[in-house]
Write a protein that holds these residues in place. Structure first.
Motif, PDB file in Angstrom:
ATOM      1  N   GLN A  34       0.808  -1.222   0.000  1.00 14.58           N
ATOM      2  CA  GLN A  34       0.000   0.000   0.000  1.00 14.58           C
ATOM      3  C   GLN A  34       0.840   1.270   0.000  1.00 14.58           C
ATOM      4  OE1 GLN A  34      -3.561  -0.299   2.793  1.00 14.58           O
ATOM      5  NE2 GLN A  34      -2.384  -2.085   3.449  1.00 14.58           N
ATOM      6  N   ARG A  35       2.167   1.124   0.152  1.00 14.20           N
ATOM      7  CA  ARG A  35       3.030   2.300   0.222  1.00 14.20           C
ATOM      8  C   ARG A  35       3.833   2.455  -1.070  1.00 14.20           C
ATOM      9  NH1 ARG A  35       4.381   0.123   5.407  1.00 14.20           N
ATOM     10  NH2 ARG A  35       6.458  -0.361   4.610  1.00 14.20           N
ATOM     11  N   ARG A  36       4.569   3.563  -1.156  1.00 12.80           N
ATOM     12  CA  ARG A  36       5.399   3.819  -2.331  1.00 12.80           C
ATOM     13  C   ARG A  36       6.876   3.895  -1.996  1.00 12.80           C
ATOM     14  NH1 ARG A  36       1.994   8.455  -5.737  1.00 12.80           N
ATOM     15  NH2 ARG A  36       0.088   7.200  -6.054  1.00 12.80           N
ATOM     16  N   ASP A  37       7.221   3.841  -0.706  1.00 10.59           N
ATOM     17  CA  ASP A  37       8.632   3.888  -0.352  1.00 10.59           C
ATOM     18  C   ASP A  37       9.258   2.521  -0.616  1.00 10.59           C
ATOM     19  OD1 ASP A  37       7.247   2.594   1.635  1.00 10.59           O
ATOM     20  OD2 ASP A  37       8.247   3.566   3.304  1.00 10.59           O
ATOM     21  N   GLY A  38      10.574   2.448  -0.477  1.00  8.29           N
ATOM     22  CA  GLY A  38      11.258   1.204  -0.757  1.00  8.29           C
ATOM     23  C   GLY A  38      11.163   0.812  -2.222  1.00  8.29           C
ATOM     24  N   ALA A  39      11.261   1.812  -3.117  1.00  5.49           N
ATOM     25  CA  ALA A  39      11.078   1.551  -4.549  1.00  5.49           C
ATOM     26  C   ALA A  39      12.099   0.547  -5.071  1.00  5.49           C
ATOM     27  CB  ALA A  39      11.152   2.856  -5.329  1.00  5.49           C
ATOM     28  N   ARG A  40      13.363   0.693  -4.692  1.00  4.98           N
ATOM     29  CA  ARG A  40      14.404  -0.207  -5.198  1.00  4.98           C
ATOM     30  C   ARG A  40      14.132  -1.637  -4.752  1.00  4.98           C
ATOM     31  NH1 ARG A  40      18.900  -2.896  -3.819  1.00  4.98           N
ATOM     32  NH2 ARG A  40      18.682  -2.358  -1.617  1.00  4.98           N
ATOM     33  N   GLU A  41      13.673  -1.793  -3.527  1.00  2.52           N
ATOM     34  CA  GLU A  41      13.464  -3.126  -2.981  1.00  2.52           C
ATOM     35  C   GLU A  41      12.183  -3.786  -3.482  1.00  2.52           C
ATOM     36  OE1 GLU A  41      14.271  -0.482  -1.254  1.00  2.52           O
ATOM     37  OE2 GLU A  41      16.257  -0.956  -0.435  1.00  2.52           O
ATOM     38  N   PHE A  42      11.101  -2.994  -3.663  1.00  2.00           N
ATOM     39  CA  PHE A  42       9.786  -3.623  -3.821  1.00  2.00           C
ATOM     40  C   PHE A  42       8.993  -3.232  -5.060  1.00  2.00           C
ATOM     41  CE2 PHE A  42      10.475  -3.383   0.878  1.00  2.00           C
ATOM     42  CZ  PHE A  42      10.645  -4.737   1.092  1.00  2.00           C
ATOM     43  N   ASP A  43       9.411  -2.210  -5.826  1.00  2.00           N
ATOM     44  CA  ASP A  43       8.558  -1.764  -6.930  1.00  2.00           C
ATOM     45  C   ASP A  43       8.327  -2.850  -7.977  1.00  2.00           C
ATOM     46  OD1 ASP A  43       7.773   0.653  -6.027  1.00  2.00           O
ATOM     47  OD2 ASP A  43       8.876   1.859  -7.488  1.00  2.00           O
ATOM     48  N   ALA A  44       9.350  -3.631  -8.310  1.00  5.41           N
ATOM     49  CA  ALA A  44       9.153  -4.691  -9.312  1.00  5.41           C
ATOM     50  C   ALA A  44       8.129  -5.710  -8.818  1.00  5.41           C
ATOM     51  CB  ALA A  44      10.485  -5.367  -9.626  1.00  5.41           C
ATOM     52  N   TRP A  45       8.208  -6.050  -7.535  1.00  2.00           N
ATOM     53  CA  TRP A  45       7.236  -6.991  -6.968  1.00  2.00           C
ATOM     54  C   TRP A  45       5.853  -6.370  -6.933  1.00  2.00           C
ATOM     55  CZ3 TRP A  45       4.624  -6.344  -2.195  1.00  2.00           C
ATOM     56  CH2 TRP A  45       3.815  -7.428  -1.842  1.00  2.00           C
ATOM     57  N   ARG A  46       5.743  -5.093  -6.570  1.00  3.28           N
ATOM     58  CA  ARG A  46       4.436  -4.433  -6.542  1.00  3.28           C
ATOM     59  C   ARG A  46       3.791  -4.454  -7.927  1.00  3.28           C
ATOM     60  NH1 ARG A  46       7.242   0.277  -3.168  1.00  3.28           N
ATOM     61  NH2 ARG A  46       6.577  -0.238  -1.051  1.00  3.28           N
ATOM     62  N   ARG A  47       4.567  -4.141  -8.977  1.00  2.00           N
ATOM     63  CA  ARG A  47       4.009  -4.145 -10.327  1.00  2.00           C
ATOM     64  C   ARG A  47       3.527  -5.540 -10.722  1.00  2.00           C
ATOM     65  NH1 ARG A  47       8.537  -0.758 -11.334  1.00  2.00           N
ATOM     66  NH2 ARG A  47       9.693  -2.547 -12.174  1.00  2.00           N
ATOM     67  N   TRP A  48       4.260  -6.550 -10.273  1.00  2.00           N
ATOM     68  CA  TRP A  48       3.864  -7.926 -10.582  1.00  2.00           C
ATOM     69  C   TRP A  48       2.634  -8.348  -9.787  1.00  2.00           C
ATOM     70  CZ3 TRP A  48       3.612 -12.028  -7.161  1.00  2.00           C
ATOM     71  CH2 TRP A  48       3.402 -13.287  -7.732  1.00  2.00           C
ATOM     72  N   ALA A  49       2.599  -7.983  -8.500  1.00  2.00           N
ATOM     73  CA  ALA A  49       1.573  -8.506  -7.595  1.00  2.00           C
ATOM     74  C   ALA A  49       0.215  -7.849  -7.783  1.00  2.00           C
ATOM     75  CB  ALA A  49       2.032  -8.350  -6.147  1.00  2.00           C
ATOM     76  N   ARG A  50       0.165  -6.536  -7.936  1.00  2.00           N
ATOM     77  CA  ARG A  50      -1.106  -5.826  -7.900  1.00  2.00           C
ATOM     78  C   ARG A  50      -2.133  -6.346  -8.905  1.00  2.00           C
ATOM     79  NH1 ARG A  50       2.020  -0.203  -6.834  1.00  2.00           N
ATOM     80  NH2 ARG A  50       1.782  -0.145  -4.551  1.00  2.00           N
ATOM     81  N   PRO A  51      -1.775  -6.569 -10.164  1.00  2.00           N
ATOM     82  CA  PRO A  51      -2.810  -7.013 -11.099  1.00  2.00           C
ATOM     83  C   PRO A  51      -3.276  -8.456 -10.908  1.00  2.00           C
ATOM     84  CG  PRO A  51      -0.667  -6.827 -12.197  1.00  2.00           C
ATOM     85  CD  PRO A  51      -0.508  -6.262 -10.830  1.00  2.00           C
ATOM     86  N   PHE A 210      11.416 -10.399   5.370  1.00  2.00           N
ATOM     87  CA  PHE A 210      11.698  -9.919   4.025  1.00  2.00           C
ATOM     88  C   PHE A 210      10.913  -8.654   3.707  1.00  2.00           C
ATOM     89  CE2 PHE A 210      11.480  -9.936  -0.603  1.00  2.00           C
ATOM     90  CZ  PHE A 210      12.778 -10.286  -0.957  1.00  2.00           C
ATOM     91  N   PHE A 211       9.652  -8.579   4.137  1.00  2.00           N
ATOM     92  CA  PHE A 211       8.785  -7.459   3.781  1.00  2.00           C
ATOM     93  C   PHE A 211       8.626  -6.430   4.897  1.00  2.00           C
ATOM     94  CE2 PHE A 211       7.486 -10.481   0.499  1.00  2.00           C
ATOM     95  CZ  PHE A 211       7.439  -9.659  -0.618  1.00  2.00           C
ATOM     96  N   CYS A 212       9.292  -6.620   6.010  1.00  2.00           N
ATOM     97  CA  CYS A 212       9.271  -5.588   7.056  1.00  2.00           C
ATOM     98  C   CYS A 212       9.966  -4.343   6.500  1.00  2.00           C
ATOM     99  CB  CYS A 212       9.996  -6.105   8.299  1.00  2.00           C
ATOM    100  SG  CYS A 212      10.041  -4.940   9.677  1.00  2.00           S
ATOM    101  N   TRP A 213       9.275  -3.193   6.550  1.00  2.31           N
ATOM    102  CA  TRP A 213       9.827  -1.983   5.939  1.00  2.31           C
ATOM    103  C   TRP A 213       9.057  -0.762   6.419  1.00  2.31           C
ATOM    104  CZ3 TRP A 213      14.135  -1.636   3.076  1.00  2.31           C
ATOM    105  CH2 TRP A 213      14.399  -0.429   2.442  1.00  2.31           C
ATOM    106  N   PRO A 214       9.710   0.361   6.662  1.00  3.95           N
ATOM    107  CA  PRO A 214      11.164   0.577   6.616  1.00  3.95           C
ATOM    108  C   PRO A 214      11.843   0.406   7.975  1.00  3.95           C
ATOM    109  CG  PRO A 214      10.064   2.686   6.769  1.00  3.95           C
ATOM    110  CD  PRO A 214       8.969   1.642   6.768  1.00  3.95           C
ATOM    111  N   THR A 215      11.035   0.297   9.042  1.00  5.95           N
ATOM    112  CA  THR A 215      11.614   0.190  10.382  1.00  5.95           C
ATOM    113  C   THR A 215      11.238  -1.145  11.005  1.00  5.95           C
ATOM    114  OG1 THR A 215       9.671   1.213  11.410  1.00  5.95           O
ATOM    115  CG2 THR A 215      11.460   2.692  10.744  1.00  5.95           C
ATOM    116  N   PRO A 216      11.969  -1.577  12.022  1.00  3.35           N
ATOM    117  CA  PRO A 216      11.568  -2.794  12.761  1.00  3.35           C
ATOM    118  C   PRO A 216      10.182  -2.616  13.364  1.00  3.35           C
ATOM    119  CG  PRO A 216      13.812  -2.136  13.313  1.00  3.35           C
ATOM    120  CD  PRO A 216      13.221  -1.003  12.538  1.00  3.35           C
ATOM    121  N   THR A 217       9.600  -3.714  13.785  1.00  3.22           N
ATOM    122  CA  THR A 217       8.272  -3.662  14.392  1.00  3.22           C
ATOM    123  C   THR A 217       8.179  -4.708  15.499  1.00  3.22           C
ATOM    124  OG1 THR A 217       5.885  -3.670  13.906  1.00  3.22           O
ATOM    125  CG2 THR A 217       7.228  -5.306  12.782  1.00  3.22           C
TER     126      THR A 217
END
Length: 343
Positions: A34-51, A210-217
């Motif tokens: 649901q976020r847009r940060d972490g583009a280098r890490e997750f944008d390719a996966w987001r483009r693949w996953a959303r549709p 793997f998907f924890c971002w951007p801070t610990p929780t």
């Protein structure tokens, strides 16, 4: 800032989780999606996953906002979580008071969809709907990449265990990354809100995610078994096109070279495993694993250490180098024609 307070007993009860946690990866990835940060890490996966995601994504997003509080019951810390189904069984058996407490807290910061009122009351149909959504999301968004997710988490775990052996528990805690600072007896963690976590002799589970971002929780309720989930390093191009179906444990570039099961056994030895553990992981017989172990050991890719009546198979430097080369063999999406939180 999150401050985790240790006693001397807690320092002897710190452990690194044995692998990725299904429910933490689901919840963290729903938020990351649901976020847009972490583009280098997750944008390719987001483009693949959303549709490719069905309606379950919207349902889960209603419980897991991209920032702020999300319910503790979605990531249980007790019970058998060795498989997705086992983890879901634990979650769906959450006591009704816990459901009401967590969802009431979520309602203070988020307008909840109507079906959540039934969920808060422990309605069987609502719980079944949630379980189906979680299972479907895992299959659609994560399962095709699960072997890569596990490999990244295993690699991080190996680094942490080496740190523990070389520098002890305090060295492990102090070396988790720039978001952490160890000031005996307190671990300070970069966090969006101020929170105190007193361990009181219960110890702490460190869960690489793997998907924890951007801070610990961590969990909001400090009375629950303590866990600290933290982001890990991502190899460049990890989201290079995934297969259409969930991979087997032995799939990947090494599969055709070594055989899929033998490659899976080698991966399992990256952080050390017994014959029984490898057989369970790969869903093959113990004799089959023993045969593959013998071949890998003869090739110098693994070694077997026997201690306290238990045999542990561990990848050698040559075996780790081969696995590292496999990880680098997946090209970035652009080379393969790909289309362009806290608790």
């Amino acid at each position: 800032m999150l401050r985790v307070h240790f006693t001397s007993e807690d320092l002897t009860r710190v452990r690194v989780a044995p692998g990725p946690d299904f429910l933490w990866e689901i919840t963290n990835s729903v938020q990351t999606l649901q976020r847009r940060d972490g583009a280098r890490e997750f944008d390719a996966w987001r483009r693949w996953a959303r549709p490719r995601l069905s309606g379950g994504r919207t349902l889960l997003a209603g419980l897991l906002p991209p920032r702020g509080y999300s319910p503790d019951f979605l990531t249980p810390t007790s019970g058998d979580r060795a498989s997705l189904q086992a983890a879901l069984d634990v979650l769906l058996s959450t006591p009704h008071p816990r459901l009401r407490t967590d969802l009431s807290q979520l309602a203070t910061s988020l307008r909840l969809p109507g079906w959540v009122r039934s969920l808060a009351a422990g309605d069987t149909d609502a719980l079944r709907r949630l379980g189906t959504a979680l299972h479907t999301y895992q299959l659609e968004a994560l399962a095709p990449y699960w072997a890569r997710i596990r490999a990244h988490v295993d690699a991080d775990r190996a680094v942490r265990l080496c740190s523990l052996l070389d520098r002890g528990t305090e060295g492990l805690l102090g070396g988790l990354g720039p978001q952490f600072r160890w000031r005996h007896p307190v671990l300070e963690v970069a966090y969006p809100v101020d929170q105190q976590l007193h361990l009181r002799g219960r110890g702490l589970v460190l869960q690489p995610s793997f998907f924890c971002w951007p801070t610990p929780t961590t969990l909001a309720d400090g009375e629950l078994p303590p866990v600290l989930v933290y982001p890990i390093h991502h190899a460049a191009g990890w989201a290079g096109p995934a297969p259409d179906a969930p991979p087997t444990e032995g799939s990947g570039p090494l599969g055709p070279l070594l055989g899929h099961t033998r490659a899976g056994v080698l991966r399992a030895t990256l952080t050390g495993c017994s014959t029984v553990e490898a057989a369970r992981l790969l869903q093959v017989t113990h004799p089959a694993v023993s045969q593959h172990v013998n071949v890998l050991r003869a090739a110098g890719l693994i070694t077997t250490v026997r201690t306290a009546g238990r045999s542990l198979h561990v990848a050698t430097a040559e075996g780790r180098a081969l696995l590292a080369a496999e990880g680098r063999a997946v090209p970035p999406p652009t080379e393969r024609g790909a289309a362009g939180l806290h608790r």
